[in-house]
Motif scaffolding. Sequence first.
Motif, PDB file in Angstrom:
ATOM      1  N   MET A 108       0.873  -1.202   0.000  1.00  0.00           N
ATOM      2  CA  MET A 108       0.000   0.000   0.000  1.00  0.00           C
ATOM      3  C   MET A 108       0.897   1.235   0.000  1.00  0.00           C
ATOM      4  SD  MET A 108      -2.413   1.360   3.058  1.00  0.00           S
ATOM      5  CE  MET A 108      -1.111   2.274   3.783  1.00  0.00           C
TER       6      MET A 108
ATOM      7  N   PHE B 165      -8.371   9.473  11.312  1.00  0.00           N
ATOM      8  CA  PHE B 165      -7.197   8.791  10.779  1.00  0.00           C
ATOM      9  C   PHE B 165      -6.334   9.696   9.912  1.00  0.00           C
ATOM     10  CE2 PHE B 165      -8.218   5.097  12.797  1.00  0.00           C
ATOM     11  CZ  PHE B 165      -9.198   4.289  12.246  1.00  0.00           C
TER      12      PHE B 165
ATOM     13  N   GLU C  66      -3.186  10.851  11.391  1.00  0.00           N
ATOM     14  CA  GLU C  66      -2.054   9.926  11.372  1.00  0.00           C
ATOM     15  C   GLU C  66      -1.426   9.863   9.986  1.00  0.00           C
ATOM     16  OE1 GLU C  66      -4.756   9.160  13.469  1.00  0.00           O
ATOM     17  OE2 GLU C  66      -3.354   9.702  15.053  1.00  0.00           O
ATOM     18  N   HIS C  67      -2.293   9.832   8.943  1.00  0.00           N
ATOM     19  CA  HIS C  67      -1.761   9.777   7.578  1.00  0.00           C
ATOM     20  C   HIS C  67      -0.860  10.966   7.301  1.00  0.00           C
ATOM     21  CE1 HIS C  67      -3.776   6.235   6.181  1.00  0.00           C
ATOM     22  NE2 HIS C  67      -4.954   6.673   6.548  1.00  0.00           N
TER      23      HIS C  67
ATOM     24  N   GLY D 218       2.322   8.904   9.639  1.00  0.00           N
ATOM     25  CA  GLY D 218       2.298   8.154   8.390  1.00  0.00           C
ATOM     26  C   GLY D 218       2.069   6.673   8.596  1.00  0.00           C
ATOM     27  N   ALA D 219       2.355   5.926   7.557  1.00  0.00           N
ATOM     28  CA  ALA D 219       2.108   4.484   7.590  1.00  0.00           C
ATOM     29  C   ALA D 219       3.108   3.781   8.498  1.00  0.00           C
ATOM     30  CB  ALA D 219       2.193   3.901   6.179  1.00  0.00           C
ATOM     31  N   GLU D 220       2.630   2.788   9.187  1.00  0.00           N
ATOM     32  CA  GLU D 220       3.493   1.977  10.032  1.00  0.00           C
ATOM     33  C   GLU D 220       4.372   1.118   9.137  1.00  0.00           C
ATOM     34  OE1 GLU D 220       4.327   1.747  13.069  1.00  0.00           O
ATOM     35  OE2 GLU D 220       5.252  -0.225  13.131  1.00  0.00           O
TER      36      GLU D 220
ATOM     37  N   THR E  27     -14.668   9.829  18.000  1.00  0.00           N
ATOM     38  CA  THR E  27     -13.855   9.764  16.797  1.00  0.00           C
ATOM     39  C   THR E  27     -13.368   8.336  16.560  1.00  0.00           C
ATOM     40  OG1 THR E  27     -13.077  11.994  17.267  1.00  0.00           O
ATOM     41  CG2 THR E  27     -11.840  10.737  15.632  1.00  0.00           C
ATOM     42  N   PHE E  28     -12.845   7.734  17.625  1.00  0.00           N
ATOM     43  CA  PHE E  28     -12.257   6.396  17.528  1.00  0.00           C
ATOM     44  C   PHE E  28     -12.944   5.450  18.508  1.00  0.00           C
ATOM     45  CE2 PHE E  28      -9.331   7.861  14.655  1.00  0.00           C
ATOM     46  CZ  PHE E  28      -8.275   8.638  15.137  1.00  0.00           C
TER      47      PHE E  28
ATOM     48  N   VAL F 255      -8.765   0.002  15.613  1.00  0.00           N
ATOM     49  CA  VAL F 255      -9.666   1.137  15.831  1.00  0.00           C
ATOM     50  C   VAL F 255     -10.701   1.211  14.721  1.00  0.00           C
ATOM     51  CG1 VAL F 255      -9.805   3.661  15.908  1.00  0.00           C
ATOM     52  CG2 VAL F 255      -7.943   2.484  17.075  1.00  0.00           C
ATOM     53  N   GLU F 256     -11.921   1.480  15.129  1.00  0.00           N
ATOM     54  CA  GLU F 256     -12.981   1.778  14.167  1.00  0.00           C
ATOM     55  C   GLU F 256     -13.275   3.271  14.218  1.00  0.00           C
ATOM     56  OE1 GLU F 256     -16.711  -0.163  14.943  1.00  0.00           O
ATOM     57  OE2 GLU F 256     -17.777   1.094  13.497  1.00  0.00           O
ATOM     58  N   GLN F 257     -13.355   3.871  13.063  1.00  0.00           N
ATOM     59  CA  GLN F 257     -13.712   5.295  12.961  1.00  0.00           C
ATOM     60  C   GLN F 257     -15.104   5.371  12.333  1.00  0.00           C
ATOM     61  OE1 GLN F 257     -10.885   8.511  11.477  1.00  0.00           O
ATOM     62  NE2 GLN F 257     -12.292   8.419   9.731  1.00  0.00           N
TER      63      GLN F 257
ATOM     64  N   LEU G 239     -16.094  12.731   8.793  1.00  0.00           N
ATOM     65  CA  LEU G 239     -15.168  11.613   8.954  1.00  0.00           C
ATOM     66  C   LEU G 239     -15.750  10.424   8.201  1.00  0.00           C
ATOM     67  CD1 LEU G 239     -14.164  11.711  12.739  1.00  0.00           C
ATOM     68  CD2 LEU G 239     -12.885  12.556  10.771  1.00  0.00           C
TER      69      LEU G 239
ATOM     70  N   GLU H  21     -14.166   4.073   8.623  1.00  0.00           N
ATOM     71  CA  GLU H  21     -12.963   3.309   8.277  1.00  0.00           C
ATOM     72  C   GLU H  21     -12.526   2.463   9.456  1.00  0.00           C
ATOM     73  OE1 GLU H  21     -10.826   7.095   6.279  1.00  0.00           O
ATOM     74  OE2 GLU H  21      -9.640   5.260   6.211  1.00  0.00           O
ATOM     75  N   GLN H  22     -11.670   1.506   9.151  1.00  0.00           N
ATOM     76  CA  GLN H  22     -11.035   0.714  10.201  1.00  0.00           C
ATOM     77  C   GLN H  22      -9.536   0.695   9.946  1.00  0.00           C
ATOM     78  OE1 GLN H  22     -13.043  -3.103  10.054  1.00  0.00           O
ATOM     79  NE2 GLN H  22     -14.439  -2.483  11.677  1.00  0.00           N
ATOM     80  N   ALA H  23      -8.786   0.717  11.012  1.00  0.00           N
ATOM     81  CA  ALA H  23      -7.328   0.698  10.883  1.00  0.00           C
ATOM     82  C   ALA H  23      -6.739   0.259  12.207  1.00  0.00           C
ATOM     83  CB  ALA H  23      -6.788   2.070  10.489  1.00  0.00           C
TER      84      ALA H  23
ATOM     85  N   ILE I  86      -0.040   4.441  11.347  1.00  0.00           N
ATOM     86  CA  ILE I  86      -1.300   3.776  11.010  1.00  0.00           C
ATOM     87  C   ILE I  86      -1.054   2.614  10.072  1.00  0.00           C
ATOM     88  CG2 ILE I  86      -1.731   5.439   9.125  1.00  0.00           C
ATOM     89  CD1 ILE I  86      -4.757   5.137   9.828  1.00  0.00           C
ATOM     90  N   GLU I  87      -1.764   1.512  10.346  1.00  0.00           N
ATOM     91  CA  GLU I  87      -1.757   0.345   9.470  1.00  0.00           C
ATOM     92  C   GLU I  87      -3.153   0.160   8.911  1.00  0.00           C
ATOM     93  OE1 GLU I  87       1.390  -2.781  11.605  1.00  0.00           O
ATOM     94  OE2 GLU I  87      -0.771  -3.070  11.778  1.00  0.00           O
ATOM     95  N   GLN I  88      -3.229   0.076   7.603  1.00  0.00           N
ATOM     96  CA  GLN I  88      -4.534  -0.197   6.991  1.00  0.00           C
ATOM     97  C   GLN I  88      -4.398  -1.279   5.935  1.00  0.00           C
ATOM     98  OE1 GLN I  88      -5.798   3.927   5.984  1.00  0.00           O
ATOM     99  NE2 GLN I  88      -7.710   3.387   6.963  1.00  0.00           N
TER     100      GLN I  88
END
Lengths: 301, 201
Positions: free
Chosen positions: A1, A30, A33-34, A38-40, B136-137, B157-159, B175, B178-180, B199-201
């Motif tokens: 990604m 989110f 964070e983006h 940023g991305a982990e 928010t989260f 986390v669910e947004q 908003l 989303e989930q991440a 963040i991981e998505q």
Amino acid sequence: MNPTSHILPILLGAVGWLAGGTEPPPCGGFDCEHGGGGAEVGLTKSEVEHKAEEWPEGSSEESPDSWFEYVAVIDCRPPNTPTQPRLEICGFAVNFCEEFVPDSSGPRSWIYRRTVDASGPTSDWTEVAPTCFTDVVPARSGEPAQELTEAMIIEQFHRTQFALPQTVMEPPGNRTLVNLPVYFELAWPEGGFEPQEVDVTTLIGHEVRIRPTLVGATYVTGDGTVIGPTTSLGGPYPGGDITHEYLSAAEVSPYISVEYGGEVSVDGGEWSAIPSTVTIDGPATPLEVLTSTNRLYSNDR
Amino acid sequence: MRRTTIIAAAASLVLLPACTEQSEPSPMPTSEDALTTATEEPEDVAVTSEPVETEEETSEPAAEGPPEMPAEAEEQTEAGAEAFVLHYIDLINFTGRFPQVGLLEDLSGDDCASCLNHEESVVYAVENGDYLAGDTFIPGEVQSLFMDDSSRISVAVEQPGQHYLREGEPIGRELESEQATLVFRTTWAEGWQIEEITIEQ
């Protein structure tokens, strides 16, 4: 990604607000964070190393009734799995770490873990986290990853099953005559690793590829003469450049000796020269050197 | 003393029920007797006002105090690091619904870019009167890696999707649902601090 894929909506929103002449709104949720951390990109080196200090519940370094086993699965999934973690080293895994974690060894891997006791595994492999510090993933609880050293690589190089150089001669039939040039040719057998044939092994969790090179071949004719070392592989009559004439009748055992060098690639990285060589003698091939006697006969005998 | 007694006696005389029509005094009310007269509920009740709207989409935010940091979040333990991160998420949620500057700042290091973004979002909300009706989260599963002086806490986390509101009305910002997984890295220096959030998505 693409870690920056969420920046575009933020920018578009800002442009829209700017068009209206008001202060652009900040991020929310989110998007913070983006546009921030940023991305982990995965566990850091110290976080990976710390995995060696983790033990299953009820177990410890002092009382290791059970422990965690770890494996780093190159992030080319499929086909890679915990049982075949390095089946493929894809460009994504290599490029990701080069771009986002340039001080890491790469390639990007997913750390898997399972619980084991004296009877064997007691759980399935489960994902832990990704990392670019693949080289420090521990093998198990209580055993930090060992660093792959040059000495280890050289030792492995010496353990390579090199191809035994075969001696092919002309005239064929294992017989020749005195003063008749014998043409020698080096042939590689099916078995063993000849020059440019890659031997793949795993050393302390690292994929190590060793590629033999030809430093030189020495043709031992069996009568005290040595031709070489040379990089020539000889050849058959009439073009071969490795020839020898035996001066007296004898039974000799010529053979070819090859000095191998090597190159090594670790975890899909660049090839580099191994600072060592190995000399391998091929099998001797019996050769009978004969004399010929000319006799004249008259018709009226 | 004597003067007080006379006054009390006079007062009691005034308070006594009239005895002109009854030959006997009225019985003293018991505890079960109503002190006020109960009347029957009328059958037709005119509705004079709408019930108070409880839908969160349109209600004005009520003033609430921010969540307090739990004692566990001040401990240099794995559970402490987790509690600290969850408290930070609680504050993000609180400042999203009831914008208030100054609640997030002390919990993060100077280099936490994500944290700064959240703080600036609160400043904007205060200046413009924007707020959210819901959290928010919504945090889920937590996984932690504890290393005494630092930790890596990942939180699923669910947004929830929702619009920002201003004076009770939705505005253009929203908003997305989303989930991440948010990954919090913290360090310990006489208390936990967030170094960065990825963040991981």
